[in-house]
Write a protein that holds these residues in place. Structure first.
Motif, mmCIF file in Angstrom:
data_model
loop_
_atom_site.group_PDB
_atom_site.id
_atom_site.type_symbol
_atom_site.label_atom_id
_atom_site.label_comp_id
_atom_site.label_asym_id
_atom_site.label_seq_id
_atom_site.Cartn_x
_atom_site.Cartn_y
_atom_site.Cartn_z
ATOM 1 N N GLN A 125 -5.140 -19.855 37.605
ATOM 2 C CA GLN A 125 -3.927 -19.336 37.718
ATOM 3 C C GLN A 125 -3.418 -18.419 36.533
ATOM 4 N N LEU A 169 -5.586 -18.881 42.051
ATOM 5 C CA LEU A 169 -6.320 -18.078 42.945
ATOM 6 C C LEU A 169 -7.652 -18.027 43.010
ATOM 7 N N ALA A 189 -9.646 -12.884 43.960
ATOM 8 C CA ALA A 189 -8.259 -12.570 43.909
ATOM 9 C C ALA A 189 -7.587 -11.996 42.808
ATOM 10 N N HIS A 237 -10.508 -22.216 40.790
ATOM 11 C CA HIS A 237 -9.780 -21.380 41.152
ATOM 12 C C HIS A 237 -8.875 -21.155 39.754
ATOM 13 N N SER A 249 2.212 -16.479 40.202
ATOM 14 C CA SER A 249 1.188 -16.546 41.098
ATOM 15 C C SER A 249 0.728 -18.212 41.113
ATOM 16 N N LYS A 250 0.238 -18.493 42.296
ATOM 17 C CA LYS A 250 -0.372 -19.952 42.456
ATOM 18 C C LYS A 250 -1.826 -19.603 41.920
#
Ligand code: C2E
Ligand code: MG
Ligand code: MG
Ligand code: MG
Length: 272
Positions: A45, A261, A265, A43, A258-259
């Motif tokens: 960030q 993602l 995303a 992910h 934002s976290k």
């Protein structure tokens, strides 16, 4: 949090060493399967400019999509990977995924720098430099679009080897960021001794009360003097962001924006 849960697990298992050992063995077995079944995901960030609000970089953060337990954060499995040596495979997997993703964004017309966390084991392995170089070459990735994050403790007490690996990575054109700064030994001498491009101020400073923040002021002033860029970690509120901006810190990261993602995303975020 995951970290808290980790500690509680440890306390719990301490009462029953047998259970602790078998839980650990089960985790190791699951982890080996995770490699075979491609259960790891990366992910990203966003790292955002405080000045213009644009996403300038992202940090790659690994997750494990466990078939029974769902999406697991790194503090549930990184330590075991580190102690078993599996971290070398995991590190390579994350580096390759991140480089591939960087070139995909590049092709879409987004120059987005990608940061990748390095573990102590990787850092102790001189081969990591040539391995990174071949991944960059294979994907046609410009090294200046990649950064690695290391922690203070990785620089401590192993001058010879760590400075050679650090220099090797730096010579490839990859930038070096010092992660979680302020939580470790904060030996200021090595900030001068080693080639460090970016300093990431740990979230504990960003989230602390006003009285504790003079330390953060000193860190920022020191970075200015040494010519290092500064990133604020763990910005969760507008008040924290205002404070970060007021300090002239150029980039921030945190749940406010934002976290971490999945890559698709991030695509949507870039398109917006
Ligand atoms: P880190 O490198 O300091 O990464 C930042 C961590 O803070 C991430 O946790 C991120 O989700 C979290 N975070 C970001 N913004 C906020 C915020 O506003 N508030 C709070 N409370 N937390 C925030 P995550 O993803 O669970 O990763 C934890 C640590 O695991 C990382 O800390 C890094 O040390 C390690 N890690 C993650 N991916 C990798 C990897 O691929 N390789 C290695 N060796 N370590 C990794
Ligand atoms: Mg990091
Ligand atoms: Mg950090
Ligand atoms: Mg951290």
């Amino acid at each position: 949090s995951g970290k808290q849960r980790g500690r509680n697990d440890l306390a719990y298992y301490h009462e029953d060493l047998g259970a602790a050992v078998s839980a650990r063995t089960a985790l190791e077995t699951d982890l080996r399967h995770a490699f075979e079944r491609n259960e790891f995901e990366v992910h990203y960030q966003p790292m955002v400019s405080t000045e213009c609000g644009r996403v300038q970089a992202v940090e790659a953060l690994v997750r494990w999509r466990h078939p029974l337990h769902g999406l697991l954060a790194p503090d549930r499995f990184i330590a075991v990977c580190e102690s078993t040596g599996m971290i070398l495979d995991l590190g390579k997997l994350v580096f390759e995924a991140a480089v591939q993703q960087q070139t995909a964004w590049q092709r879409q017309g987004h120059t987005l720098k990608v940061h990748i966390n390095l573990s102590p084991r990787q850092f102790d392995c001189p081969l990591v430099v040539s391995s990174m170089q071949s991944v960059l070459l294979a994907h046609g990735c410009d090294a200046s679009n990649i950064g690695v994050e290391i922690t203070e403790s990785m620089l401590l007490g192993r001058d010879g080897l760590s400075s050679r690996v650090l220099q090797g990575i730096s010579d490839l054109g990859i930038s070096i960021a010092l992660d979680d700064f302020g939580t470790g030994y904060s030996n200021l001498a090595y900030l001068q001794r080693y080639h460090i491009d970016v300093l990431k101020i740990d979230k504990s400073f960003i989230q602390s009360s006003d009285e504790e923040r003079p330390i953060a002021d000193l860190i920022v002033a020191m970075c200015r003097t040494l010519g290092m860029a500064v990133v604020a970690e763990g910005v969760e509120s507008q008040a924290q962001l205002d404070w970060v901006k007021h300090r002239g810190i150029e980039q921030y990261q945190g749940y406010l924006f934002s976290k971490p993602l999945p890559a698709n995303a991030i695509d949507a975020l870039l398109a917006a």
